[in-house]
Write a protein that holds these residues in place. Structure first.
Motif, PDB file in Angstrom:
ATOM      1  N   LYS A   1       2.621  49.024  61.843  1.00  0.00           N
ATOM      2  CA  LYS A   1       3.877  49.736  62.037  1.00  0.00           C
ATOM      3  C   LYS A   1       3.738  50.790  63.124  1.00  0.00           C
ATOM      4  O   LYS A   1       4.604  50.921  64.006  1.00  0.00           O
ATOM      5  CB  LYS A   1       4.311  50.381  60.728  1.00  0.00           C
ATOM      6  N   ALA A   2       2.638  51.545  63.076  1.00  0.00           N
ATOM      7  CA  ALA A   2       2.415  52.574  64.093  1.00  0.00           C
ATOM      8  C   ALA A   2       2.279  51.949  65.478  1.00  0.00           C
ATOM      9  O   ALA A   2       2.802  52.489  66.465  1.00  0.00           O
ATOM     10  CB  ALA A   2       1.170  53.387  63.742  1.00  0.00           C
ATOM     11  N   LYS A   3       1.591  50.806  65.557  1.00  0.00           N
ATOM     12  CA  LYS A   3       1.431  50.134  66.850  1.00  0.00           C
ATOM     13  C   LYS A   3       2.769  49.616  67.363  1.00  0.00           C
ATOM     14  O   LYS A   3       3.066  49.718  68.574  1.00  0.00           O
ATOM     15  CB  LYS A   3       0.443  48.975  66.695  1.00  0.00           C
ATOM     16  N   ALA A   4       3.604  49.064  66.458  1.00  0.00           N
ATOM     17  CA  ALA A   4       4.917  48.563  66.870  1.00  0.00           C
ATOM     18  C   ALA A   4       5.802  49.705  67.362  1.00  0.00           C
ATOM     19  O   ALA A   4       6.517  49.573  68.360  1.00  0.00           O
ATOM     20  CB  ALA A   4       5.579  47.834  65.711  1.00  0.00           C
ATOM     21  N   GLU A   5       5.770  50.857  66.677  1.00  0.00           N
ATOM     22  CA  GLU A   5       6.562  52.012  67.108  1.00  0.00           C
ATOM     23  C   GLU A   5       6.065  52.542  68.453  1.00  0.00           C
ATOM     24  O   GLU A   5       6.873  52.967  69.297  1.00  0.00           O
ATOM     25  CB  GLU A   5       6.493  53.103  66.046  1.00  0.00           C
ATOM     26  N   LYS A   6       4.771  52.496  68.658  1.00  0.00           N
ATOM     27  CA  LYS A   6       4.220  52.957  69.941  1.00  0.00           C
ATOM     28  C   LYS A   6       4.626  52.020  71.077  1.00  0.00           C
ATOM     29  O   LYS A   6       4.980  52.466  72.168  1.00  0.00           O
ATOM     30  CB  LYS A   6       2.697  53.053  69.845  1.00  0.00           C
ATOM     31  N   ASN A   7       4.579  50.717  70.827  1.00  0.00           N
ATOM     32  CA  ASN A   7       4.950  49.747  71.855  1.00  0.00           C
ATOM     33  C   ASN A   7       6.454  49.777  72.146  1.00  0.00           C
ATOM     34  O   ASN A   7       6.884  49.396  73.239  1.00  0.00           O
ATOM     35  CB  ASN A   7       4.542  48.342  71.428  1.00  0.00           C
TER      36      ASN A   7
ATOM     37  N   ASN B   1       8.243  52.405  72.499  1.00  0.00           N
ATOM     38  CA  ASN B   1       8.539  53.532  73.395  1.00  0.00           C
ATOM     39  C   ASN B   1       9.873  54.210  73.055  1.00  0.00           C
ATOM     40  O   ASN B   1      10.704  54.488  73.921  1.00  0.00           O
ATOM     41  CB  ASN B   1       8.553  53.077  74.860  1.00  0.00           C
ATOM     42  N   GLY B   2      10.072  54.431  71.782  1.00  0.00           N
ATOM     43  CA  GLY B   2      11.291  55.109  71.356  1.00  0.00           C
ATOM     44  C   GLY B   2      12.472  54.203  71.137  1.00  0.00           C
ATOM     45  O   GLY B   2      13.520  54.647  70.651  1.00  0.00           O
ATOM     46  N   GLY B   3      12.375  52.937  71.496  1.00  0.00           N
ATOM     47  CA  GLY B   3      13.462  51.996  71.301  1.00  0.00           C
ATOM     48  C   GLY B   3      13.421  51.395  69.909  1.00  0.00           C
ATOM     49  O   GLY B   3      12.603  51.776  69.058  1.00  0.00           O
ATOM     50  N   PRO B   4      14.310  50.450  69.646  1.00  0.00           N
ATOM     51  CA  PRO B   4      14.330  49.809  68.325  1.00  0.00           C
ATOM     52  C   PRO B   4      13.075  48.967  68.105  1.00  0.00           C
ATOM     53  O   PRO B   4      12.605  48.264  69.004  1.00  0.00           O
ATOM     54  CB  PRO B   4      15.582  48.930  68.374  1.00  0.00           C
ATOM     55  N   VAL B   5      12.521  49.081  66.924  1.00  0.00           N
ATOM     56  CA  VAL B   5      11.311  48.344  66.568  1.00  0.00           C
ATOM     57  C   VAL B   5      11.705  46.958  66.069  1.00  0.00           C
ATOM     58  O   VAL B   5      12.590  46.822  65.219  1.00  0.00           O
ATOM     59  CB  VAL B   5      10.513  49.098  65.484  1.00  0.00           C
ATOM     60  N   GLU B   6      11.078  45.954  66.634  1.00  0.00           N
ATOM     61  CA  GLU B   6      11.372  44.581  66.233  1.00  0.00           C
ATOM     62  C   GLU B   6      10.865  44.344  64.815  1.00  0.00           C
ATOM     63  O   GLU B   6       9.686  44.557  64.512  1.00  0.00           O
ATOM     64  CB  GLU B   6      10.711  43.594  67.189  1.00  0.00           C
ATOM     65  N   VAL B   7      11.738  43.921  63.955  1.00  0.00           N
ATOM     66  CA  VAL B   7      11.380  43.680  62.553  1.00  0.00           C
ATOM     67  C   VAL B   7      10.696  42.317  62.439  1.00  0.00           C
ATOM     68  O   VAL B   7      11.234  41.312  62.913  1.00  0.00           O
ATOM     69  CB  VAL B   7      12.633  43.722  61.658  1.00  0.00           C
ATOM     70  N   PRO B   8       9.508  42.251  61.852  1.00  0.00           N
ATOM     71  CA  PRO B   8       8.834  40.951  61.725  1.00  0.00           C
ATOM     72  C   PRO B   8       9.560  40.035  60.762  1.00  0.00           C
ATOM     73  O   PRO B   8      10.335  40.479  59.914  1.00  0.00           O
ATOM     74  CB  PRO B   8       7.442  41.330  61.194  1.00  0.00           C
ATOM     75  N   VAL B   9       9.302  38.767  60.916  1.00  0.00           N
ATOM     76  CA  VAL B   9       9.932  37.774  60.047  1.00  0.00           C
ATOM     77  C   VAL B   9       9.298  37.859  58.660  1.00  0.00           C
ATOM     78  O   VAL B   9       8.066  37.809  58.534  1.00  0.00           O
ATOM     79  CB  VAL B   9       9.752  36.358  60.628  1.00  0.00           C
TER      80      VAL B   9
END
Length: 221
Positions: free
Chosen positions: A112-118, A120-128
């Motif tokens: 989750k932390a890596k997804a939020e970092k990638n 860059n402040g935009g919407p985080v892609e929700v995994p399937v």
């Protein structure tokens, strides 16, 4: 994001998980602490006064013996309950299961932390969600680590075989060159012998011709 039923790509399989520790982790130790605390609270209810109220006659005439019996019973219950709890933990493999849960939760937090970092402040892609995936993808996800391990082993064997073939080819090439050199040497020897035989044959013929001429000269005399 690709559809759950029609994936367009497949992410590489995660690295194999490290072996689970046998020592209790956060949740396992928490469970043990809660159980010990519950035992302590329960046994505290069996205080001297409460126990004596159940046996008023013995408490009046021989309180020391009654207190000794109470302590023995409390100690025996404490040891028995803890021993049964430890046996149940081993039988159900609770410590390893809770340690695995700790690892999964920690891995989820890191993802989750890596997804939020990638993002860059935009919407985080929700995994399937895994339960929405088709059986074939779930089966492949479990099968891929084994297949990748087998592929690695086969590649290692192939490299070893190729190296052995290269060394064998070098040996055969060197032996072939040595054989060709020996054949050329033999051809030269045969050529020299043939030349020598021809020269010797000419000398004998010339000698025989001289003998014949000498014999004719003598006959003419």
């Amino acid at each position: 994001m690709p559809s759950a039923t029609e994936p367009t790509s497949r992410s590489p399989s995660p690295a194999p998980a490290p072996p689970l520790a046998e020592a209790p982790g956060t949740r396992a130790q928490g469970l043990i602490n809660v159980y010990n605390s519950a035992i302590g609270s329960t046994l505290k209810k069996c205080s001297t006064n409460n126990f004596a109220s159940c046996f008023p006659t013995a408490a009046q005439y021989n309180p020391e013996v009654l207190e000794h019996m109470r302590q023995q019973m409390v100690n025996q219950l404490d040891m028995t309950w803890k021993a049964n709890f430890e046996a149940l933990l081993k039988e159900r493999d609770v410590v390893r299961s809770l340690n695995a849960l700790d690892r999964y939760v920690e891995d989820a937090k890191n993802r989750k932390a890596k997804a939020e970092k990638n993002a860059n402040g935009g919407p985080v892609e929700v995994p399937v969600p895994p339960h929405t995936l088709p059986p074939s993808m779930i089966h492949l996800a479990h099968l891929m680590p084994f297949l990748e391990e087998q592929a690695t082993e086969m590649n290692s064997r192939l490299e070893s075989t190729q190296q052995a073939n290269t060394e064998l080819l070098s040996t055969i090439t060197a032996q072939r060159a040595e054989i060709e050199a020996l054949v050329r040497g033999l051809e030269n020897v045969v050529h020299d012998l043939e030349a020598s035989a021809q020269m010797m044959g000419q000398d004998e013929i010339q000698g025989l011709s001289r003998e014949i001429k000498d014999l004719e000269m003598e006959m003419k005399k």
